[in-house]
Write an enzyme that holds these catalytic residues in place. Structure first.
Site, PDB file in Angstrom:
ATOM      1  N   LYS A  41       0.785  -1.203   0.059  1.00 26.77           N
ATOM      2  CA  LYS A  41      -0.099  -0.124  -0.174  1.00 26.77           C
ATOM      3  C   LYS A  41       0.854   1.188   0.003  1.00 26.77           C
ATOM      4  CE  LYS A  41      -4.488  -1.489   1.721  1.00 26.77           C
ATOM      5  NZ  LYS A  41      -5.237  -1.509   2.518  1.00 26.77           N
ATOM      6  N   ARG A  90     -16.449   2.164  16.095  1.00 26.43           N
ATOM      7  CA  ARG A  90     -16.917   3.373  16.214  1.00 26.43           C
ATOM      8  C   ARG A  90     -18.468   3.204  15.927  1.00 26.43           C
ATOM      9  NH1 ARG A  90     -13.294   5.624  11.412  1.00 26.43           N
ATOM     10  NH2 ARG A  90     -13.813   3.386  10.959  1.00 26.43           N
TER      11      ARG A  90
END
Ligand code: PNS
Length: 160
Positions: A41, A90
């Site tokens: 990445k 979250r």
């Protein structure tokens, strides 16, 4: 001595991450916060830069260590002899991915590695590193999302 690992991409660390770090450091004797160095990445900040950001943000928390790792999380856990993983949740949208990851890690480690979830403090429940990067890209106000020195680094990065 109870130890845990909080792994993540942390590109960059936000107040949401810092909140989880502080709360986990209150519960565990030692917390290793570890940046995934994924060579496939291209993050905005290198693994070393992300480590440096975390080191600066956590410099006053004595039982927090900052490291980086490559490869499988369970191999890193085994190498360190730490079998508790900390992750933040979250909202329900995080749940499926996190559950899958924790089940996989448990299976792959022959039930050795368990994951403990911290529910994110409500005021950070919308916060994400990718959102922060978008705001930085368009020169928005980052003061509620990341420490000032991180906001400066982001602005510097997007100037180029
Ligand atoms: O901050 P992130 O991107 O949500 O963190 C994800 C992370 C780094 C915890 C996860 O991608 C990971 O552990 N990667 C290492 C490779 C691995 O062990 N994969 C198997 C888990 S399904």
């Amino acid at each position: 001595m109870k130890k845990a690992i909080y792994p993540g991409t942390f590109d960059p660390m936000t107040y949401g991450h810092l909140d989880i770090i502080k709360r986990a450091a209150n519960i565990f004797d030692e917390l290793v916060v570890s940046v995934l160095d994924n060579k496939e990445k291209t993050p905005l900040f290198s693994a070393q830069e992300r480590v440096n950001i975390l080191k600066e943000a956590c410099k006053d928390i004595p039982n927090v260590k900052i490291e980086s790792f490559e490869g499988l999380l369970i191999d890193y856990c085994e190498a360190k002899g730490i079998y508790v993983v900390v992750r933040g949740l979250r909202a329900i949208t995080d749940f499926e991915y996190e559950l899958q990851m924790s089940q996989m890690n448990r299976k792959l480690s022959n039930n050795k590695v368990d994951t403990v979830f911290f529910n994110t403090t409500l005021k950070y429940s919308y916060l994400s590193s990718s959102g922060v990067k978008q705001i930085a890209q368009f020169n928005g106000d980052l003061s509620a999302f990341v420490p000032d020195f991180v906001a400066d680094l982001l602005k510097e990065r997007f100037k180029r």
